[in-house]
Motif scaffolding. Structure first.
Motif, PDB file in Angstrom:
ATOM      1  N   ALA A 364       0.836  -1.187   0.000  1.00  0.00           N
ATOM      2  CA  ALA A 364       0.000   0.000   0.000  1.00  0.00           C
ATOM      3  C   ALA A 364       0.876   1.244   0.000  1.00  0.00           C
ATOM      4  CB  ALA A 364      -0.897  -0.015   1.245  1.00  0.00           C
ATOM      5  N   VAL A 365       1.968   1.179   0.710  1.00  0.00           N
ATOM      6  CA  VAL A 365       2.897   2.314   0.757  1.00  0.00           C
ATOM      7  C   VAL A 365       3.402   2.563  -0.627  1.00  0.00           C
ATOM      8  CG1 VAL A 365       5.152   3.084   1.624  1.00  0.00           C
ATOM      9  CG2 VAL A 365       3.554   1.852   3.147  1.00  0.00           C
ATOM     10  N   LYS A 366       3.745   1.431  -1.281  1.00  0.00           N
ATOM     11  CA  LYS A 366       4.255   1.559  -2.636  1.00  0.00           C
ATOM     12  C   LYS A 366       3.154   2.051  -3.557  1.00  0.00           C
ATOM     13  CE  LYS A 366       6.471  -1.227  -6.153  1.00  0.00           C
ATOM     14  NZ  LYS A 366       6.542  -2.616  -6.628  1.00  0.00           N
ATOM     15  N   ASP A 367       1.946   1.516  -3.348  1.00  0.00           N
ATOM     16  CA  ASP A 367       0.815   1.950  -4.171  1.00  0.00           C
ATOM     17  C   ASP A 367       0.512   3.418  -3.940  1.00  0.00           C
ATOM     18  OD1 ASP A 367       0.562  -0.527  -5.248  1.00  0.00           O
ATOM     19  OD2 ASP A 367      -1.125  -1.186  -4.014  1.00  0.00           O
ATOM     20  N   GLY A 368       0.613   3.825  -2.630  1.00  0.00           N
ATOM     21  CA  GLY A 368       0.293   5.208  -2.272  1.00  0.00           C
ATOM     22  C   GLY A 368       1.418   6.167  -2.669  1.00  0.00           C
ATOM     23  N   ASN A 369       2.349   5.644  -3.536  1.00  0.00           N
ATOM     24  CA  ASN A 369       3.450   6.463  -4.032  1.00  0.00           C
ATOM     25  C   ASN A 369       4.276   7.052  -2.925  1.00  0.00           C
ATOM     26  OD1 ASN A 369       5.000   7.426  -6.120  1.00  0.00           O
ATOM     27  ND2 ASN A 369       3.720   9.230  -6.498  1.00  0.00           N
ATOM     28  N   TYR A 370       4.446   6.233  -1.929  1.00  0.00           N
ATOM     29  CA  TYR A 370       5.314   6.575  -0.797  1.00  0.00           C
ATOM     30  C   TYR A 370       4.939   7.881  -0.148  1.00  0.00           C
ATOM     31  CZ  TYR A 370       7.911   2.812  -2.990  1.00  0.00           C
ATOM     32  OH  TYR A 370       8.190   1.631  -3.572  1.00  0.00           O
ATOM     33  N   PHE A 371       3.636   8.074  -0.031  1.00  0.00           N
ATOM     34  CA  PHE A 371       3.030   9.263   0.588  1.00  0.00           C
ATOM     35  C   PHE A 371       3.513  10.544  -0.095  1.00  0.00           C
ATOM     36  CE2 PHE A 371       4.005   6.353   4.345  1.00  0.00           C
ATOM     37  CZ  PHE A 371       2.846   5.524   4.111  1.00  0.00           C
ATOM     38  N   TYR A 372       4.046  10.432  -1.354  1.00  0.00           N
ATOM     39  CA  TYR A 372       4.523  11.597  -2.088  1.00  0.00           C
ATOM     40  C   TYR A 372       3.444  12.020  -3.038  1.00  0.00           C
ATOM     41  CZ  TYR A 372       7.993  14.475  -4.209  1.00  0.00           C
ATOM     42  OH  TYR A 372       8.685  15.514  -4.672  1.00  0.00           O
ATOM     43  N   SER A 373       3.102  13.241  -2.919  1.00  0.00           N
ATOM     44  CA  SER A 373       2.034  13.715  -3.756  1.00  0.00           C
ATOM     45  C   SER A 373       2.629  14.391  -4.989  1.00  0.00           C
ATOM     46  CB  SER A 373       1.132  14.678  -2.947  1.00  0.00           C
ATOM     47  OG  SER A 373       1.918  15.595  -2.209  1.00  0.00           O
ATOM     48  N   GLY A 374       2.359  13.768  -6.034  1.00  0.00           N
ATOM     49  CA  GLY A 374       2.861  14.290  -7.267  1.00  0.00           C
ATOM     50  C   GLY A 374       4.133  13.615  -7.734  1.00  0.00           C
ATOM     51  N   GLY A 375       4.093  13.080  -8.907  1.00  0.00           N
ATOM     52  CA  GLY A 375       5.249  12.496  -9.554  1.00  0.00           C
ATOM     53  C   GLY A 375       5.863  11.346  -8.802  1.00  0.00           C
ATOM     54  N   ASP A 376       7.037  10.997  -9.423  1.00  0.00           N
ATOM     55  CA  ASP A 376       7.728   9.915  -8.761  1.00  0.00           C
ATOM     56  C   ASP A 376       8.361  10.414  -7.499  1.00  0.00           C
ATOM     57  OD1 ASP A 376       7.014   7.998 -10.473  1.00  0.00           O
ATOM     58  OD2 ASP A 376       8.760   8.253 -11.780  1.00  0.00           O
ATOM     59  N   PRO A 378      10.971  10.995  -4.613  1.00  0.00           N
ATOM     60  CA  PRO A 378      12.426  10.900  -4.554  1.00  0.00           C
ATOM     61  C   PRO A 378      12.852   9.700  -3.691  1.00  0.00           C
ATOM     62  CG  PRO A 378      11.580  12.837  -3.316  1.00  0.00           C
ATOM     63  CD  PRO A 378      10.437  12.166  -3.941  1.00  0.00           C
ATOM     64  N   ALA A 379      14.146   9.383  -3.896  1.00  0.00           N
ATOM     65  CA  ALA A 379      14.631   8.177  -3.148  1.00  0.00           C
ATOM     66  C   ALA A 379      14.579   8.363  -1.681  1.00  0.00           C
ATOM     67  CB  ALA A 379      16.093   7.867  -3.567  1.00  0.00           C
ATOM     68  N   SER A 380      14.832   9.600  -1.215  1.00  0.00           N
ATOM     69  CA  SER A 380      14.793   9.792   0.248  1.00  0.00           C
ATOM     70  C   SER A 380      13.418   9.597   0.791  1.00  0.00           C
ATOM     71  CB  SER A 380      15.306  11.186   0.613  1.00  0.00           C
ATOM     72  OG  SER A 380      14.453  12.180   0.033  1.00  0.00           O
ATOM     73  N   GLN A 381      12.457  10.143  -0.039  1.00  0.00           N
ATOM     74  CA  GLN A 381      11.058   9.937   0.428  1.00  0.00           C
ATOM     75  C   GLN A 381      10.677   8.458   0.500  1.00  0.00           C
ATOM     76  OE1 GLN A 381       8.970  12.057   1.670  1.00  0.00           O
ATOM     77  NE2 GLN A 381       7.021  10.878   1.566  1.00  0.00           N
ATOM     78  N   ILE A 382      11.150   7.726  -0.520  1.00  0.00           N
ATOM     79  CA  ILE A 382      10.834   6.283  -0.542  1.00  0.00           C
ATOM     80  C   ILE A 382      11.410   5.600   0.683  1.00  0.00           C
ATOM     81  CG2 ILE A 382      11.280   4.082  -1.770  1.00  0.00           C
ATOM     82  CD1 ILE A 382      11.262   5.772  -4.363  1.00  0.00           C
ATOM     83  N   GLU A 383      12.690   5.971   0.923  1.00  0.00           N
ATOM     84  CA  GLU A 383      13.338   5.332   2.083  1.00  0.00           C
ATOM     85  C   GLU A 383      12.636   5.670   3.380  1.00  0.00           C
ATOM     86  OE1 GLU A 383      17.555   6.237   2.537  1.00  0.00           O
ATOM     87  OE2 GLU A 383      17.544   4.989   4.374  1.00  0.00           O
ATOM     88  N   HIS A 384      12.288   6.967   3.523  1.00  0.00           N
ATOM     89  CA  HIS A 384      11.592   7.410   4.732  1.00  0.00           C
ATOM     90  C   HIS A 384      10.247   6.719   4.879  1.00  0.00           C
ATOM     91  CE1 HIS A 384      14.106  10.323   6.585  1.00  0.00           C
ATOM     92  NE2 HIS A 384      14.408  10.954   5.407  1.00  0.00           N
ATOM     93  N   ALA A 385       9.530   6.740   3.718  1.00  0.00           N
ATOM     94  CA  ALA A 385       8.185   6.148   3.765  1.00  0.00           C
ATOM     95  C   ALA A 385       8.250   4.678   4.168  1.00  0.00           C
ATOM     96  CB  ALA A 385       7.494   6.294   2.388  1.00  0.00           C
ATOM     97  N   LEU A 386       9.207   3.941   3.563  1.00  0.00           N
ATOM     98  CA  LEU A 386       9.316   2.512   3.890  1.00  0.00           C
ATOM     99  C   LEU A 386       9.684   2.321   5.372  1.00  0.00           C
ATOM    100  CD1 LEU A 386      10.982   0.956   0.705  1.00  0.00           C
ATOM    101  CD2 LEU A 386       8.646   0.678   1.518  1.00  0.00           C
TER     102      LEU A 386
END
Lengths: 443, 572
Positions: A364-376, A378-386
């Motif tokens: 779901a985190v991955k589906d929710g685009n790592y809680f990033y709104s808009g676009g892909d 960033p890697a830091s956001q992905i890491e933080h979100a995970l």
């Protein structure tokens, strides 16, 4: 017992008249009531008359009759035995071998004959066999039997000589019955007379009797004790060889005396042994002894059985208790095992579910685009979100995780997913499970 | 020996159980009573038990213990049996164990076992032990166990005392067949001798014992005895005579040994004095003088003295006189005159004393037989009379069932009417004033009774009259001729004895006809023939008279006197 009065009676006066030559002119003065002393033969006669309400003449008659009867009884008693013609021919010189009781006609009494009976029997026999009488009757029998009678009386009226004769009086012995006879029954009937006859030799009188099968153990034991410790006066002088009178050689006499002495001793020993054997035999055959032994045995066994039974029972009880316990433990173990197995399964299931849920949440985190709104993102956001999702998952218990998973299921829209995560993180913060701002990616 | 379980026959003895002495007697096969000597050879066994370290002594051995071991020696206990403490006189026990009250009975506190503490033994238990010893002695003598006894008791023995004695005897395994009165036993002992003849007589039995004297007047009619009167003196007996001798010797002793104390004030000296005085008394009954000898009587001084009989009799004169008084008193009490008495039987140990019998001899007419050793050589030993009588009675009833004895001694049987007056015939003359009364039945004869007499007829025979009367005994006193005056003057010079002799009146017994009863005529009596007169008195005083010629052919005369209407009054 009329009193004699010497003075004469008066002559009947002329003109005296009375009915039947009798004229009553007065009555007796009133009597004094007194207590008679209840002693003396005359009082006893008075008491007898008064109690039986007899008059003098009646009482005299009854007493006379009783006296007559007594005399007859006395006579009829012992001495009416028929005389054996062979015995009448006996030679008095052979007195040692004669049966003194038979000579006096007392053979059914023997050692039981009283002194008085012997005296009377002697008198009676003398009256019949006196040589003078025989001579008067014209018979030429001589006085040999009379001498036998005298000899018999001499022996029987002297207590010492009588005992000597009684000691060897075989006619008074009772032969013990054989084993076979006894085993047919009638033990008491057969052996009673034996012991009664043997008892006559006892110094201690009265002698205990054999009794019957109802005798108590004590009596029986007393009986046999007595017979095993029998103190006998039996002696065997009567069978002595004649000691020659002193005209012959002294040595010869002494020799015979010594011989006699030894013979007596020997016979006495034999007699003691014989009696002992007799008692042994009786004891052996006595059913009562067996019965008492059996009883004693039964008594003993009873105790033992009881003890053993008790022990056995105790053992069984213990065994049973042990088994019960074992069973209980086993059941308990089994149930525990089952519980444990069930728990493990559930845990595994829960673990699997949690794994799955975690996977869903992470997806779901991955589906929710790592809680990033808009676009892909960033890697830091992905890491933080995970990281945040992981920490969130760790902070949630399986139920909450399941609920979260249910919320996230089917949601593909990133905003919606982010919103759910945010709500979840806020709920955790408000529940105090997480600190505000801990989930940076959701901020 | 025999197989049957039969009850062994009773072996019964006679026991005379006295306060001072007891004796046991049995009857021989010939019916003669014999007194049994115990193991020590005593026929008079002192009724004393003594305990030394748990060992029991009885009789003479126990008596000698009175000196050294008086506290554990029980004596004179017979009279305490069945009494309560209040009613006993403990005086005789002064020198032995003292009686104590114990629950409802009397007991002695003695050390009868080896333990130091004394135990309380009731008088019943003491009696049992005493009787057991007597029984053992008798059993040993007879060679067979004694199981029953006839026991003599004083005439005034209460039922409670008898019951207590019975219980005590039962505890000693002795069945009491019967209690008989001591005086009756004494008379029975005399009457049972083979030489004695059956006669109607009145006997005074003087039972003079150690501590008490009992006298009874007994009418003996056809062998049946009725007690007419009794007297008891609890303070008169052998001990009184002992006391006289004790006082005498004590005084003599003090005279010789002024420094030594009075032996009567020291218990042990007193006991020695008493024992020896008793021995001296006994010796004086046999010999003319006796030695008194006691080692260390008082203050360690030996004392020996001699006393002769006359001195003793002088000293004891007062006591002897009271014996005589007691005996003459009871004759009066019976409403009799000395002339009515036919014999005096002296019984009990004290009767051995010659002076007592001699005094009686002087006090009673010559015609009376006095059975005491001093006056009659054929007399039996007075100490043994009661036991002998009991033994004779025991032999008579030992075959009886217990029930029979009880029934025979029941008042229904023993209470009997006795004739108030004598019945007799008139002899010589039919006239009451001239005829001579001859008794057939004496007064006090118990009825029913039957008596026969043979009377001679006038020499020529012919018709005779039999006249039956009641007679009264009267004492005819003939005063001697008044003495001439001259003799009277000499009186002062004469001895008292002579004076008595002269003053003495002649007294004789005469019969007076009080009431004629019946007349019968016997006709045609042969020359020199005799008439037999039989008088039958039934229990309700109906009299049947039969008069006929002895050996005669005819039946004779038979007549009936109806019973008096007022029999009931006689019971008063």
């Amino acid at each position: 017992m009329a009193t004699q009065v010497q003075l004469p009676l008066p002559v009947l006066p002329d003109g005296w008249a009375g009915t039947n030559n009798f004229k009553a002119s007065g009555t007796l003065s009133a009597p004094n009531q007194r207590n008679l002393e209840p002693v003396g033969p005359h009082f006893l006669a008075h008491a007898r008359r008064k109690r039986h309400k007899r008059t003098f003449s009646e009482d005299d008659r009854i007493q006379a009759q009783e006296n007559v009867k007594k005399v007859e009884d006395d006579d009829a008693g012992e001495i009416s035995e028929p005389e054996d013609p062979v015995m009448l021919q006996r030679d008095a010189k052979d007195w040692k071998n004669q049966d003194h009781y038979a000579v006096l006609g007392l053979s059914k009494y023997r050692y039981r004959a009283t002194e008085d009976q012997i005296k009377r029997a002697h008198r009676k026999k003398v009256l019949r066999h006196h040589p003078d009488k025989k001579a008067a009757a014209g018979s030429d029998e001589g006085d040999s039997f009379f001498k036998c009678i005298q000899k018999a009386t001499e022996v029987l009226s002297d207590p010492v000589k009588r005992r000597q004769f009684d000691s060897v009086d075989e006619a008074a012995d009772v032969e013990p019955p054989s084993k076979k006879q006894t085993q047919k029954g009638n033990f008491y009937k057969l052996w009673g007379p034996v012991f009664r006859a043997e008892g006559r030799f006892s110094k201690a009188q009265p002698v205990p009797q054999l009794g019957n099968d109802k005798a108590t153990k004590e009596d029986v034991e007393k009986f046999y004790d007595f017979w095993y410790n029998f103190d006998s006066w039996r002696s065997f002088e009567y069978q002595d060889e004649d000691v020659p009178d002193d005209t012959e050689s002294r040595d010869q006499r002494r020799h015979i005396e010594k011989k006699n002495m030894n013979a007596r001793k020997k016979k006495k020993t034999e007699d003691t042994a014989r009696l002992r054997g007799l008692v042994d035999q009786a004891l052996d055959l006595d059913e009562r002894i067996k019965k008492f032994k059996k009883e004693a045995h039964a008594e003993k066994n009873k105790k033992r059985f009881e003890k053993e039974a008790a022990e056995k029972k105790a053992k069984e009880d213990a065994q049973k208790a042990k088994e019960e316990e074992a069973k209980l433990t086993k059941e308990k173990e089994e149930s525990e095992k089952a519980d444990r197995a069930a728990g493990k399964k559930a845990k595994e299931a829960a673990k699997n579910a949690a794994k799955k849920n975690k996977r869903v949440v992470r997806a779901a985190v991955k589906d929710g685009n790592y809680f990033y709104s808009g676009g892909d993102a960033p890697a830091s956001q992905i890491e933080h979100a995970l990281n945040d999702a992981d920490s969130l998952i760790t902070k949630l218990d399986p139920d909450e995780l399941a609920a979260l998973t249910a919320k996230l299921n089917g949601k593909t829209d990133g905003g919606e997913i982010t919103k759910i995560f945010k709500e979840e993180s806020e709920r955790l913060v408000s529940a105090g499970k997480a600190q505000a701002g801990e989930f940076k990616s959701l901020a | 020996m025999s197989g049957e379980e039969e009850v062994p026959p009773r072996v019964a003895i006679g026991i005379s159980f006295g306060n001072s002495n007891s004796s046991i007697a049995y009857t021989t096969g010939e019916g003669k009573a014999e007194v049994i000597a115990n193991e020590e050879g005593d026929r008079q066994i002192p009724s004393i038990l003594s305990y030394v370290e748990g060992e029991e002594f009885q009789g003479t051995q126990a008596k000698s213990q009175l000196v050294r071991n008086s506290a554990n020696t029980v004596a004179y206990f017979r009279d305490f049996l069945g009494q309560d403490f209040k009613s006993i006189d403990p005086t005789p026990c002064h020198q032995s164990a003292h009686p104590k009250e114990h629950e409802t009975t009397i007991a002695f506190s003695i050390r009868d076992s080896e333990s130091e503490t004394p135990s309380t033994v009731t008088v019943s238990e003491i009696t049992t032990r005493h009787l057991r010893r007597l029984k053992t002695s008798a059993s040993d003598f007879l060679g067979k166990p004694v199981t029953a006894a006839v026991i003599t008791v004083p005439t005034n023995c209460t039922d409670a005392q008898k019951e207590a004695l019975k219980i005590a005897a039962a505890a000693a395994d002795l069945e009491v067949l019967q209690f008989i009165n001591e005086p009756t036993a004494a008379v029975l002992a005399y009457d049972a001798r083979p030489e004695s003849e059956l006669s109607d007589k009145i006997t005074v039995v003087a039972d003079l014992g150690g501590t008490r004297s009992d006298v009874a007047v007994i009418a003996s009619r056809g062998g049946m005895y009725s007690i007419l009167a009794t007297a008891h003196d609890y303070n008169l007996g052998g001990s009184q005579l002992d006391q006289v001798l004790m006082d005498h010797f004590a005084k003599e002793f003090l005279k010789k040994n002024k420094s030594a104390g009075d032996p009567r004030e020291n218990d042990r000296s007193l006991a020695k004095l008493k024992l020896e005085s008793e021995a001296v008394k006994k010796a004086l009954s046999l010999g003319a003088s006796a030695n008194f000898s006691v080692e260390s009587l008082a203050g360690g001084i030996d004392y020996t003295a001699t006393v002769n009989r006359s001195r003793y009799e002088l000293l004891a004169n007062k006591v002897f006189a009271s014996f005589t008084r007691l005996i003459t008193g009871v004759v009066e009490k019976a409403g009799l005159d000395v002339l009515d008495i036919d014999e005096i039987v002296c019984s009990g140990g004290t009767s051995h004393t010659p002076k007592i019998a001699n005094n009686l001899r002087a006090a009673f007419p010559e015609s009376i037989t006095i059975y005491a050793p001093a006056t009659n050589t054929s007399s039996l030993n007075p100490s043994e009379l009661a036991a002998r009588g009991a033994a004779i009675q025991a032999s008579l009833i030992q075959e009886f069932e217990k029930e029979d004895v009880e029934q025979s001694t029941h008042p229904m049987v023993t209470v009997t009417p006795h004739l108030r007056n004598a019945i007799g015939v008139l002899l010589i003359s039919g006239d009451e004033s001239k005829g001579k009364f001859k008794t057939i039945l004496e007064a006090e004869t118990p009825v029913p009774v039957r008596r026969t007499v043979h009377v001679t007829t006038p020499r020529e025979g012919g018709d005779v009259l039999v006249k039956l009367c009641e007679g009264l005994r009267e004492i005819k006193v003939t005063k001697p001729e008044p003495k001439p005056k001259a003799e009277k003057a000499d009186e002062d010079d004469e001895d008292d004895d002579d004076d008595d002799d002269e003053d003495e009146e002649t007294r004789e017994k005469v019969w007076k006809v009080s009431k004629p009863l019946a007349e019968a005529a016997v006709k045609g009596v042969k020359k020199g023939g005799k008439i037999e007169v039989q008088v039958n008195v039934s229990a309700d005083l109906e009299v049947v008279v039969i008069a006929r010629e002895v050996g005669g052919k005819n039946e004779g005369v038979r007549g009936v006197l109806s019973k008096p209407d007022v029999v009931e009054n006689g019971k008063a």
